[in-house]
Design a protein around this motif. Structure first.
Motif, PDB file in Angstrom:
ATOM      1  N   ASN A 649       0.842  -1.194   0.000  1.00 48.19           N
ATOM      2  CA  ASN A 649       0.000   0.000   0.000  1.00 48.19           C
ATOM      3  C   ASN A 649       0.885   1.254   0.000  1.00 48.19           C
ATOM      4  O   ASN A 649       2.080   1.180   0.284  1.00 48.19           O
ATOM      5  CB  ASN A 649      -0.984  -0.004   1.166  1.00 48.19           C
ATOM      6  CG  ASN A 649      -0.262  -0.059   2.508  1.00 48.19           C
ATOM      7  OD1 ASN A 649       0.667   0.709   2.759  1.00 48.19           O
ATOM      8  ND2 ASN A 649      -0.678  -0.981   3.363  1.00 48.19           N
ATOM      9  N   PHE A 650       0.279   2.372  -0.308  1.00 48.30           N
ATOM     10  CA  PHE A 650       1.040   3.606  -0.435  1.00 48.30           C
ATOM     11  C   PHE A 650       1.681   4.038   0.875  1.00 48.30           C
ATOM     12  O   PHE A 650       2.813   4.511   0.896  1.00 48.30           O
ATOM     13  CB  PHE A 650       0.116   4.732  -0.908  1.00 48.30           C
ATOM     14  CG  PHE A 650       0.251   4.983  -2.361  1.00 48.30           C
ATOM     15  CD1 PHE A 650       1.477   5.359  -2.896  1.00 48.30           C
ATOM     16  CD2 PHE A 650      -0.831   4.846  -3.204  1.00 48.30           C
ATOM     17  CE1 PHE A 650       1.611   5.570  -4.236  1.00 48.30           C
ATOM     18  CE2 PHE A 650      -0.701   5.040  -4.556  1.00 48.30           C
ATOM     19  CZ  PHE A 650       0.520   5.410  -5.071  1.00 48.30           C
ATOM     20  N   GLU A 651       0.921   3.865   1.951  1.00 49.96           N
ATOM     21  CA  GLU A 651       1.388   4.353   3.249  1.00 49.96           C
ATOM     22  C   GLU A 651       2.753   3.754   3.573  1.00 49.96           C
ATOM     23  O   GLU A 651       3.674   4.455   3.972  1.00 49.96           O
ATOM     24  CB  GLU A 651       0.379   4.008   4.356  1.00 49.96           C
ATOM     25  CG  GLU A 651      -0.960   4.754   4.266  1.00 49.96           C
ATOM     26  CD  GLU A 651      -1.772   4.425   3.012  1.00 49.96           C
ATOM     27  OE1 GLU A 651      -1.814   3.232   2.620  1.00 49.96           O
ATOM     28  OE2 GLU A 651      -2.352   5.351   2.395  1.00 49.96           O
ATOM     29  N   LYS A 652       2.855   2.434   3.361  1.00 48.08           N
ATOM     30  CA  LYS A 652       4.127   1.762   3.638  1.00 48.08           C
ATOM     31  C   LYS A 652       5.232   2.289   2.729  1.00 48.08           C
ATOM     32  O   LYS A 652       6.352   2.549   3.154  1.00 48.08           O
ATOM     33  CB  LYS A 652       3.970   0.258   3.394  1.00 48.08           C
ATOM     34  CG  LYS A 652       3.520  -0.509   4.612  1.00 48.08           C
ATOM     35  CD  LYS A 652       3.535  -1.980   4.269  1.00 48.08           C
ATOM     36  CE  LYS A 652       4.016  -2.798   5.432  1.00 48.08           C
ATOM     37  NZ  LYS A 652       4.149  -4.213   5.063  1.00 48.08           N
ATOM     38  N   ALA A 653       4.889   2.433   1.425  1.00 51.84           N
ATOM     39  CA  ALA A 653       5.889   2.871   0.457  1.00 51.84           C
ATOM     40  C   ALA A 653       6.386   4.268   0.813  1.00 51.84           C
ATOM     41  O   ALA A 653       7.584   4.567   0.719  1.00 51.84           O
ATOM     42  CB  ALA A 653       5.301   2.848  -0.951  1.00 51.84           C
ATOM     43  N   VAL A 654       5.459   5.114   1.254  1.00 55.05           N
ATOM     44  CA  VAL A 654       5.824   6.496   1.559  1.00 55.05           C
ATOM     45  C   VAL A 654       6.585   6.588   2.879  1.00 55.05           C
ATOM     46  O   VAL A 654       7.513   7.384   3.017  1.00 55.05           O
ATOM     47  CB  VAL A 654       4.552   7.387   1.569  1.00 55.05           C
ATOM     48  CG1 VAL A 654       4.849   8.740   2.195  1.00 55.05           C
ATOM     49  CG2 VAL A 654       4.033   7.560   0.148  1.00 55.05           C
ATOM     50  N   ALA A 655       6.219   5.734   3.834  1.00 55.02           N
ATOM     51  CA  ALA A 655       6.816   5.847   5.162  1.00 55.02           C
ATOM     52  C   ALA A 655       8.342   5.721   5.125  1.00 55.02           C
ATOM     53  O   ALA A 655       9.055   6.486   5.778  1.00 55.02           O
ATOM     54  CB  ALA A 655       6.220   4.792   6.091  1.00 55.02           C
ATOM     55  N   VAL A 656       8.834   4.761   4.348  1.00 54.31           N
ATOM     56  CA  VAL A 656      10.284   4.575   4.275  1.00 54.31           C
ATOM     57  C   VAL A 656      10.936   5.819   3.660  1.00 54.31           C
ATOM     58  O   VAL A 656      11.981   6.283   4.118  1.00 54.31           O
ATOM     59  CB  VAL A 656      10.625   3.306   3.456  1.00 54.31           C
ATOM     60  CG1 VAL A 656      12.112   3.223   3.179  1.00 54.31           C
ATOM     61  CG2 VAL A 656      10.156   2.066   4.207  1.00 54.31           C
ATOM     62  N   LEU A 657      10.298   6.379   2.647  1.00 54.84           N
ATOM     63  CA  LEU A 657      10.861   7.565   2.009  1.00 54.84           C
ATOM     64  C   LEU A 657      10.778   8.774   2.941  1.00 54.84           C
ATOM     65  O   LEU A 657      11.658   9.637   2.942  1.00 54.84           O
ATOM     66  CB  LEU A 657      10.124   7.857   0.699  1.00 54.84           C
ATOM     67  CG  LEU A 657      10.324   6.796  -0.388  1.00 54.84           C
ATOM     68  CD1 LEU A 657       9.548   7.162  -1.638  1.00 54.84           C
ATOM     69  CD2 LEU A 657      11.808   6.647  -0.723  1.00 54.84           C
ATOM     70  N   GLN A 658       9.725   8.811   3.744  1.00 49.01           N
ATOM     71  CA  GLN A 658       9.589   9.903   4.697  1.00 49.01           C
ATOM     72  C   GLN A 658      10.729   9.834   5.708  1.00 49.01           C
ATOM     73  O   GLN A 658      11.330  10.852   6.054  1.00 49.01           O
ATOM     74  CB  GLN A 658       8.226   9.802   5.401  1.00 49.01           C
ATOM     75  CG  GLN A 658       7.794  11.084   6.093  1.00 49.01           C
ATOM     76  CD  GLN A 658       7.724  12.278   5.137  1.00 49.01           C
ATOM     77  OE1 GLN A 658       7.059  12.215   4.105  1.00 49.01           O
ATOM     78  NE2 GLN A 658       8.446  13.364   5.458  1.00 49.01           N
ATOM     79  N   ALA A 659      11.056   8.627   6.125  1.00 53.40           N
ATOM     80  CA  ALA A 659      12.180   8.445   7.047  1.00 53.40           C
ATOM     81  C   ALA A 659      13.475   8.904   6.383  1.00 53.40           C
ATOM     82  O   ALA A 659      14.311   9.581   6.997  1.00 53.40           O
ATOM     83  CB  ALA A 659      12.283   6.988   7.459  1.00 53.40           C
ATOM     84  N   ALA A 660      13.617   8.582   5.104  1.00 49.03           N
ATOM     85  CA  ALA A 660      14.808   9.009   4.363  1.00 49.03           C
ATOM     86  C   ALA A 660      14.871  10.522   4.331  1.00 49.03           C
ATOM     87  O   ALA A 660      15.928  11.131   4.544  1.00 49.03           O
ATOM     88  CB  ALA A 660      14.762   8.451   2.944  1.00 49.03           C
ATOM     89  N   LYS A 661      13.741  11.129   4.097  1.00 54.28           N
ATOM     90  CA  LYS A 661      13.695  12.587   4.002  1.00 54.28           C
ATOM     91  C   LYS A 661      14.108  13.219   5.328  1.00 54.28           C
ATOM     92  O   LYS A 661      14.906  14.160   5.359  1.00 54.28           O
ATOM     93  CB  LYS A 661      12.296  13.027   3.618  1.00 54.28           C
ATOM     94  CG  LYS A 661      12.207  14.515   3.383  1.00 54.28           C
ATOM     95  CD  LYS A 661      10.884  14.903   2.784  1.00 54.28           C
ATOM     96  CE  LYS A 661      10.914  16.376   2.413  1.00 54.28           C
ATOM     97  NZ  LYS A 661       9.753  16.743   1.613  1.00 54.28           N
ATOM     98  N   THR A 662      13.598  12.672   6.420  1.00 59.18           N
ATOM     99  CA  THR A 662      13.933  13.223   7.728  1.00 59.18           C
ATOM    100  C   THR A 662      15.439  13.166   7.960  1.00 59.18           C
ATOM    101  O   THR A 662      16.045  14.129   8.408  1.00 59.18           O
ATOM    102  CB  THR A 662      13.202  12.414   8.824  1.00 59.18           C
ATOM    103  OG1 THR A 662      11.842  12.268   8.425  1.00 59.18           O
ATOM    104  CG2 THR A 662      13.278  13.081  10.167  1.00 59.18           C
TER     105      THR A 662
END
Ligand code: ADP
Ligand code: ZN
Ligand code: ZN
Length: 733
Positions: A649-662
């Motif tokens: 799902n999108f949430e999972k896909a985005v979460a890892v990238l959000q962590a990368a962004k942080t």
């Protein structure tokens, strides 16, 4: 002694081992493969360093289980290059090494010397009762040429060698065997030299001579150069004459080519010129032959290696020059796992080996042109076509002025005329299948792929709906699944439908469709090329497979049915790729005596790209495109890296990238765009997201990535999210 071993695991580190406990008849060296205990398993790995000490506590150190090679697979210089690749692409060294090795040497396999076999042909006793002159075969036919080749050679020739001399003759060979003129046997394949009557090199024109001289004068140093010349301007001749000198100095040459179907033509020219051992490496070569070719290059037995992308990993005894033909070609970039650019790796390889590298193209990519402008690469240009062929004339047709149909009046008339003059016509359409969309006029339903955010393409032969992204195939709906109406319609045209339309428009003509569907079976492409050369086709309709590299002397008209695809592409390289494609397709027209003509159909004739490209040529287009890149800090003025994730799902896909962004936010020199849904949101049931990293400083970009990548890998693993990093991405899709 402590041996540092790289093993193919996602962990980006090397591991320390003690020497094997059994006695070794020869010393272990850097570059040899070993088997090592790893967790509960035994893995194959490569020794990358030998040291006196380890940071690991001694009780934790384990011993190497077995040694697989007697001599190193890579020399230290090559190993250093692979280490650079691992750092630059942020990819674990063990996996880089695994990717660089021929498959039979991968993952700790023991090298078994399987003797490759080959089919060999010789003249039958029945044929020997005649002379070449009295042989009852029509003169100047392919079959007669095969026999005369064997007559000259007097013994036997391998199938490969015959095909290299007289391409596209596979079917004729079987016919000759069937008719009793030839005998076919299977023999052990040896690295024997099959020498042919040597081709005398033509006298170079002044531009070619200048290029060859400059390169030859720099054979003992890193000399990166761009050989910029339209198709037919004699670039290959320049490669040949440079390589002749390299061979004379007892050194080897690596020639990278983009497509598999380009290799036979190129190979034939090399074979006719050089009586040396030429190794060929591409994905259709069987694993044992690949290994043999690789070993031949490594030992120095093969003086020339010609191959596609992965040939850049070949180990050489004494490499003297690298040629990257059609350097702008997208196939040099690997689009999965280790996402390397073979052109860029070749550049670094040449630099480390202190040898020249020639980037040849009619349409160098913007990065390459920029490097030439900056004086980093020497710019060598071949402005004129070699031989007699003149530049083709190019015409733009405004399709808005035409009733909505396949062919404009201009193109239709031009085709008629060429057909009347018994010349061949090449039509280009970059979409395979019958129609890209199946829709219901009653309720507006469209046939979608359930696994991807994409429409299904209708294919007529055999009838089916196919997703071009995940490959799923469905039966054709006869009634609309939404409203049960039976009025389903096809929108748009792919090559299959165009073939059908052309058959109606030109009922007398022989039409040949060439795309990845019609050439799926092995040897099919060969057969088509044979037919085209023999003049057994009048109109060729094809996808980009036909745009590249082929030499069809009888094609004098090229029509691009719709060139609007790339004009409004979301991708920043869209216009560059379109411009390159247009120049390349145009290069197919009129390569011999008759002047060529190119007709481009578009709904946007006013678009600046056409204006620049057609009125002032590719360099003018490139100049303006570079200006735009500069304003946006895009490559070559800025550097990009793309992090991609895929999850259920999108949430999972985005979460890892959000962590990368942080994590990446602390690096002030890196601009971050996203995370966003990928332009193609869903593929094969996976939801896709991406985060783009941009920086004007390459070192800053890499510094940031180096810091966060190990954590991100772990996080993605733990979350079961597929994760990849694309350095210098070619597309952002
Ligand atoms: P490119 O690689 O740029 O497409 P080629 O090297 O294949 O160009 O040359 C195009 C054609 O011109 C070939 O048939 C080649 O044999 C011929 N040719 C190249 N250089 C010369 C030359 N100096 N004199 C005569 N013919 C040449
Ligand atoms: Zn409907
Ligand atoms: Zn799909």
């Amino acid at each position: 002694m402590i041996y540092q071993v790289a093993v193919p695991t996602p962990l980006d580190q090397v591991f320390d081992y003690l020497p094997p406990e059994t006695w070794m008849p020869y010393p272990l060296a850097v570059g040899m493969r070993v088997l090592v205990p790893f967790g509960g398993r035994v893995l194959g790995g490569l020794i990358v360093a030998i040291q006196e000490e380890s940071d690991c506590p001694p009780e934790k150190l384990r011993a190497i289980r077995a040694v697989l090679d007697k001599t190193p697979l890579f020399n230290t210089e090559e190993l250093a290059l692979l280490q650079w690749v691992s750092r630059y692409y942020h990819y674990p060294l063990g996996e880089v090494l695994d990717a660089a090795l021929p498959s039979l040497l991968r993952s700790g396999k023991t090298e078994r010397v399987k003797k490759p076999s080959q089919r060999v042909y010789s003249l039958s006793p029945q044929a020997r009762e005649f002379t070449l002159e009295t042989l009852p075969l029509k003169k100047n036919t392919v079959q007669h040429r095969i026999c005369s080749l064997l007559w000259e050679y007097s013994e036997a020739l391998s199938r490969e060698a015959i095909l290299q001399q007289i391409p596209n003759t596979a079917s004729n060979l079987s016919k000759l065997v069937g008719a009793g003129w030839l005998i076919e046997e299977v023999r052990e394949r040896k690295e024997s030299l099959e020498t042919f009557p040597q081709d005398t090199p033509p006298e170079l024109n002044p531009d070619q001579l200048a290029a060859v001289t400059k390169i030859i004068n720099s054979l003992d140093k890193f000399f990166p150069c761009v050989l910029d010349g339209v198709t037919g301007s004699g670039k290959t001749e320049v490669y040949l004459q440079v390589i002749a000198e390299v061979l004379a100095q007892q050194r080897q040459a690596l020639v990278l080519v983009p497509e598999i179907n380009l290799t036979p033509q190129m190979l034939q020219r090399f074979r006719q010129r050089f009586p040396v051992n030429i190794a060929v490496l591409h994905s259709q070569i069987s694993a044992p032959l690949r290994l043999q070719a690789w070993r031949a290059a490594q030992s120095g037995a093969a003086q020339i290696v010609i191959g596609t992308r992965s040939a850049v990993w070949t180990s050489f005894a004494n490499l003297g020059v690298i040629v990257v033909d059609e350097e702008h070609d997208l196939s040099y970039k690997q689009q999965d796992s280790l996402r390397y650019s073979a052109r860029d790796v070749a550049m670094v390889r040449a630099q480390r080996a202190n040898i020249p590298i020639i980037l040849g193209s009619a349409t160098p990519c913007l990065e390459t042109l920029y490097n030439a402008q900056q004086g980093r690469y020497t710019h060598l240009s071949l402005p004129e076509r070699a031989g007699s062929a003149a530049h083709p004339s190019v015409k733009i047709v405004d399709m808005r002025q035409q009733p909505r149909q396949l062919l404009s009046k201009t193109l239709f008339q031009a085709i008629k005329q060429r057909l009347a003059e018994k010349q061949q016509v090449l039509l280009f359409m970059n979409r395979r299948g019958y129609a890209p969309t199946l829709t219901c006029y009653h309720c507006g339903w469209v046939a979608h792929c359930l696994a991807c955010s994409a429409n299904l393409t209708y294919h007529a032969q055999p009838a089916r709906l196919e997703c071009h992204h995940c490959g799923v195939v469905r039966k054709l709906d006869i009634v609309c699944p939404e409203c049960q109406h039976t009025e389903l319609h096809f929108l748009g045209r792919g090559t299959e439908r165009i073939e059908e339309d052309l058959q109606v428009l030109f009922p007398e003509s022989r039409i040949l469709r060439i795309d990845s569907d019609s050439t799926r079976q092995k040897q099919k492409m060969q057969g088509f090329i044979e037919q085209i050369h023999a003049g057994e086709a009048d109109i060729l309709i094809g996808t980009q497979m036909l745009a590249k590299g082929h030499h069809f002397p009888q094609v004098t008209l090229v029509g691009v049915l719709n060139c609007d695809g790339g004009l409004f592409n979301v991708d920043f390289r869209g216009s560059e790729h379109l411009a390159q494609m247009l120049v390349q397709v145009s290069g197919r027209a009129g390569r011999e005596a008759v002047a060529g003509e190119v007709i481009l159909q578009t709904y946007h004739p006013e678009h600046a790209l056409f204006q620049h490209l057609l009125q002032q040529g590719y360099p003018a287009f490139a100049e303006i495109a570079l200006q735009e890149r500069r304003e946006a800090n895009l490559p070559p003025y800025g550097y990009l890296a793309l992090l991609r994730t895929e999850a259920e799902n999108f949430e999972k896909a985005v979460a890892v990238l959000q962590a990368a962004k942080t994590e990446l936010n602390i690096f002030s020199d890196i601009e971050l765009w996203g995370p966003v849904r990928a332009p193609m949101e869903k593929r094969a049931h996976f939801y896709r997201a991406q985060l783009l990293l941009q920086s004007v400083r390459r070192d800053a970009l890499h510094q940031g990535l180096r810091t966060v990548m190990p954590e991100l890998r772990k996080l993605a693993n733990a979350q079961k999210v597929r994760f990849s990093l694309d350095i210098d991405p070619l597309d952002l899709l």
